[in-house]
Design a protein around this motif. Structure first.
Motif: not given
Length: 68
Positions: A1-12
């Motif tokens: 899913m784009w844009p990434p959610v905050p949890e995904e951004r932190a993980a990336f």
């Protein structure tokens, strides 16, 4: 899913800035802010960590299959 959610951004961010070979991140949200509490180098390493009881029950793990 784009844009990434905050949890995904932190993980990336954690994966990209970790040691070579890191493939995943374990994230919890505290007071509405995602926080990476661990990075892992394999699915097996995550399963060992999860089985140890050291992770909070509300954690999320982001591994390569999550971003493909």
């Amino acid at each position: 899913m784009w844009p990434p959610v905050p949890e995904e951004r932190a993980a990336f961010w954690a994966i990209f800035h970790a040691e070579p070979g890191t493939i995943g991140a374990v994230v919890v949200t505290r007071n509405g802010v995602p926080e990476v509490i661990a990075t892992v180098r394999s699915t097996e390493e995550y399963l060992t960590l999860a089985g140890s009881g050291q992770l909070p029950p509300d954690h999320r793990v982001f591994l390569p299959n999550d971003i493909i």
